[in-house]
Design a protein around this motif. Structure first.
Motif, PDB file in Angstrom:
ATOM      1  N   LEU A   1     -14.420  10.086  -2.194  1.00 54.49           N
ATOM      2  CA  LEU A   1     -14.371   9.579  -0.817  1.00 54.49           C
ATOM      3  C   LEU A   1     -12.934   9.420  -0.333  1.00 54.49           C
ATOM      4  O   LEU A   1     -12.618   9.709   0.823  1.00 54.49           O
ATOM      5  CB  LEU A   1     -15.116   8.243  -0.717  1.00 54.49           C
ATOM      6  N   ALA A   2     -12.065   8.956  -1.215  1.00 55.91           N
ATOM      7  CA  ALA A   2     -10.659   8.794  -0.841  1.00 55.91           C
ATOM      8  C   ALA A   2     -10.033  10.146  -0.500  1.00 55.91           C
ATOM      9  O   ALA A   2      -9.291  10.272   0.485  1.00 55.91           O
ATOM     10  CB  ALA A   2      -9.885   8.115  -1.961  1.00 55.91           C
ATOM     11  N   VAL A   3     -10.356  11.159  -1.279  1.00 57.78           N
ATOM     12  CA  VAL A   3      -9.815  12.499  -1.006  1.00 57.78           C
ATOM     13  C   VAL A   3     -10.368  13.035   0.310  1.00 57.78           C
ATOM     14  O   VAL A   3      -9.624  13.579   1.138  1.00 57.78           O
ATOM     15  CB  VAL A   3     -10.126  13.461  -2.169  1.00 57.78           C
ATOM     16  N   ILE A   4     -11.660  12.869   0.538  1.00 55.46           N
ATOM     17  CA  ILE A   4     -12.272  13.349   1.789  1.00 55.46           C
ATOM     18  C   ILE A   4     -11.649  12.653   2.983  1.00 55.46           C
ATOM     19  O   ILE A   4     -11.301  13.286   3.981  1.00 55.46           O
ATOM     20  CB  ILE A   4     -13.803  13.141   1.747  1.00 55.46           C
ATOM     21  N   ASN A   5     -11.495  11.330   2.902  1.00 55.50           N
ATOM     22  CA  ASN A   5     -10.900  10.589   4.019  1.00 55.50           C
ATOM     23  C   ASN A   5      -9.439  10.985   4.231  1.00 55.50           C
ATOM     24  O   ASN A   5      -8.983  11.042   5.369  1.00 55.50           O
ATOM     25  CB  ASN A   5     -11.018   9.083   3.794  1.00 55.50           C
ATOM     26  N   THR A   6      -8.743  11.257   3.163  1.00 53.42           N
ATOM     27  CA  THR A   6      -7.346  11.692   3.294  1.00 53.42           C
ATOM     28  C   THR A   6      -7.283  13.049   3.976  1.00 53.42           C
ATOM     29  O   THR A   6      -6.454  13.269   4.867  1.00 53.42           O
ATOM     30  CB  THR A   6      -6.669  11.773   1.909  1.00 53.42           C
ATOM     31  N   LEU A   7      -8.161  13.955   3.605  1.00 53.36           N
ATOM     32  CA  LEU A   7      -8.173  15.276   4.215  1.00 53.36           C
ATOM     33  C   LEU A   7      -8.608  15.235   5.683  1.00 53.36           C
ATOM     34  O   LEU A   7      -8.162  16.051   6.497  1.00 53.36           O
ATOM     35  CB  LEU A   7      -9.080  16.221   3.425  1.00 53.36           C
ATOM     36  N   ARG A   8      -9.467  14.289   6.012  1.00 55.34           N
ATOM     37  CA  ARG A   8      -9.916  14.148   7.394  1.00 55.34           C
ATOM     38  C   ARG A   8      -8.904  13.392   8.241  1.00 55.34           C
ATOM     39  O   ARG A   8      -9.032  13.346   9.456  1.00 55.34           O
ATOM     40  CB  ARG A   8     -11.254  13.425   7.430  1.00 55.34           C
ATOM     41  N   GLY A   9      -7.909  12.784   7.611  1.00 58.16           N
ATOM     42  CA  GLY A   9      -6.865  12.084   8.353  1.00 58.16           C
ATOM     43  C   GLY A   9      -7.157  10.639   8.646  1.00 58.16           C
ATOM     44  O   GLY A   9      -6.616  10.052   9.560  1.00 58.16           O
ATOM     45  N   LYS A  10      -8.024  10.018   7.868  1.00 60.24           N
ATOM     46  CA  LYS A  10      -8.355   8.604   8.102  1.00 60.24           C
ATOM     47  C   LYS A  10      -7.663   7.730   7.101  1.00 60.24           C
ATOM     48  O   LYS A  10      -7.413   8.011   6.010  1.00 60.24           O
ATOM     49  CB  LYS A  10      -9.854   8.386   8.015  1.00 60.24           C
TER      50      LYS A  10
END
Length: 94
Positions: A85-94
């Motif tokens: 989840l942390a990686v996904i949120n980082t990639l999405r810019g959140k």
């Protein structure tokens, strides 16, 4: 010691011999090829040494992670989910 280290050392030695023969016979091309072989051998040797260093450094960490996963599978899955989840949120810019 791995094959890159050994091959690099052999190439370096061959280059020294080639340079020596070129110097002794006055063959400038052979002498320069020997110097080039030495450089290539030293680079390959350093690459092999770097691989060994990385292997020696990372192997214990990887073994510890594997042991943690075996001992605590549910905690590992939860940790993997949080990191995902942390990686996904980082990639999405959140």
């Amino acid at each position: 010691m791995n094959t890159d280290t050994l091959t690099g050392a052999a190439t370096d030695l061959g280059g020294k011999l080639k340079e020596g023969v070129g110097t002794a016979t006055g063959d400038r091309t052979l002498r320069e090829e020997g110097k080039a072989d030495q450089l290539g051998g030293k680079v390959q040797q350093r690459y092999g040494e770097a691989k060994d260093t990385i292997e020696d450094t990372l192997r214990p960490v990887i073994d510890q992670v594997r042991q943690f996963v075996r001992d605590r599978p549910f905690a590992s899955a939860a940790l993997g989910g949080v990191l995902g989840l942390a990686v996904i949120n980082t990639l999405r810019g959140k």
